[in-house]
Design a protein around this motif. Structure first.
Motif, PDB file in Angstrom:
ATOM      1  N   ARG A  11       0.852  -1.192   0.000  1.00  0.00           N
ATOM      2  CA  ARG A  11       0.000   0.000   0.000  1.00  0.00           C
ATOM      3  C   ARG A  11       0.883   1.235   0.000  1.00  0.00           C
ATOM      4  O   ARG A  11       1.822   1.332   0.792  1.00  0.00           O
ATOM      5  N   LEU A  12       0.592   2.158  -0.917  1.00  0.00           N
ATOM      6  CA  LEU A  12       1.350   3.408  -0.968  1.00  0.00           C
ATOM      7  C   LEU A  12       1.067   4.240   0.267  1.00  0.00           C
ATOM      8  O   LEU A  12      -0.059   4.248   0.776  1.00  0.00           O
ATOM      9  N   VAL A  13       2.078   4.930   0.763  1.00  0.00           N
ATOM     10  CA  VAL A  13       1.936   5.762   1.953  1.00  0.00           C
ATOM     11  C   VAL A  13       1.168   7.037   1.609  1.00  0.00           C
ATOM     12  O   VAL A  13       0.298   7.467   2.364  1.00  0.00           O
ATOM     13  N   CYS A  14       1.478   7.650   0.476  1.00  0.00           N
ATOM     14  CA  CYS A  14       0.802   8.874   0.035  1.00  0.00           C
ATOM     15  C   CYS A  14      -0.296   8.537  -0.971  1.00  0.00           C
ATOM     16  O   CYS A  14      -0.115   7.693  -1.840  1.00  0.00           O
ATOM     17  N   TYR A  15      -1.424   9.222  -0.856  1.00  0.00           N
ATOM     18  CA  TYR A  15      -2.545   9.015  -1.761  1.00  0.00           C
ATOM     19  C   TYR A  15      -2.203   9.518  -3.160  1.00  0.00           C
ATOM     20  O   TYR A  15      -1.644  10.599  -3.325  1.00  0.00           O
ATOM     21  N   VAL A  16      -2.536   8.720  -4.179  1.00  0.00           N
ATOM     22  CA  VAL A  16      -2.331   9.101  -5.574  1.00  0.00           C
ATOM     23  C   VAL A  16      -3.705   9.368  -6.179  1.00  0.00           C
ATOM     24  O   VAL A  16      -4.574   8.496  -6.184  1.00  0.00           O
ATOM     25  N   ARG A  17      -3.895  10.584  -6.668  1.00  0.00           N
ATOM     26  CA  ARG A  17      -5.175  10.952  -7.279  1.00  0.00           C
ATOM     27  C   ARG A  17      -5.294  10.308  -8.649  1.00  0.00           C
ATOM     28  O   ARG A  17      -4.374  10.388  -9.460  1.00  0.00           O
ATOM     29  N   ILE A  18      -6.443   9.697  -8.903  1.00  0.00           N
ATOM     30  CA  ILE A  18      -6.681   9.034 -10.178  1.00  0.00           C
ATOM     31  C   ILE A  18      -7.612   9.915 -11.005  1.00  0.00           C
ATOM     32  O   ILE A  18      -8.709  10.232 -10.550  1.00  0.00           O
ATOM     33  N   PRO A  19      -7.205  10.320 -12.209  1.00  0.00           N
ATOM     34  CA  PRO A  19      -8.091  11.137 -13.046  1.00  0.00           C
ATOM     35  C   PRO A  19      -9.358  10.365 -13.409  1.00  0.00           C
ATOM     36  O   PRO A  19      -9.287   9.207 -13.806  1.00  0.00           O
ATOM     37  N   MET A  20     -10.495  11.013 -13.245  1.00  0.00           N
ATOM     38  CA  MET A  20     -11.773  10.343 -13.495  1.00  0.00           C
ATOM     39  C   MET A  20     -12.066  10.190 -14.990  1.00  0.00           C
ATOM     40  O   MET A  20     -12.753   9.276 -15.385  1.00  0.00           O
TER      41      MET A  20
END
Length: 168
Positions: free
Chosen positions: A55-64
């Motif tokens: 699991r990544l520590v920092c959130y990665v925004r996914i383009p909708m």
């Protein structure tokens, strides 16, 4: 050696990477180990459990609005390797693409008009609509909303059982 499922900080599946890439992410503390196999990778002074899920520590925004290309592979993956007429599961090589509204009748090659079908059902349906052929679709064909799930389904024939709780 195998593949590792990468989860976002919110436990959403993001991608699949090699064990080597997963170890690098863990060593750089950009990810944390969620599940591991019993086996170990040994170095001169350290031993690491072989990761299965990180699991990544920092959130990665996914383009909708990221568009996924319409191809045989992505349609079959969207339909979970299942014929949309008879419901049987097949390998990728045993499935074909079928236009719900045939192209000869103005049906477009679009996500909403293409489904995975076994060779037998596709031949029996022929140049007719499902209603005319006496078939009912298992699910309404739609454009996939979440790209990562579609891409991860490509690994479904060989993924580890520990991935299941994170994929669906």
């Amino acid at each position: 050696m195998g593949n590792v499922l990468v989860l976002n900080a919110s436990y959403e599946p993001l991608s699949v990477v090699s064990v080597r890439r997963a170890i690098v992410l863990l060593l750089k503390e950009k990810a944390e180990l969620v599940e591991a196999a019993e086996a170990y990778l040994r170095a001169e002074q350290q031993a690491f459990r072989v990761p299965l899920v990180i699991r990544l520590v920092c959130y990665v925004r996914i383009p909708m609005h990221l568009s996924l290309p319409l191809s045989r592979r992505t349609v079959i993956s969207r339909d979970h390797y299942t014929c949309q007429y008879c419901g049987c599961q097949f390998g990728r090589s045993d499935l074909t693409l079928d236009h719900v509204v045939p192209r000869s009748r103005g049906g477009a090659t679009a996500w909403e008009n293409v489904v995975a079908a076994c060779r037998g059902c596709n031949q029996r349906k022929g140049n007719r609509t499902p209603d005319e052929a006496g078939y009912a679709l298992l699910s309404v064909p739609r454009r996939p909303r979440y790209i990562a799930l579609t891409l991860l389904n490509e690994y479904s024939p060989g993924h580890h059982s520990s991935w299941q709780k994170y994929l669906y």
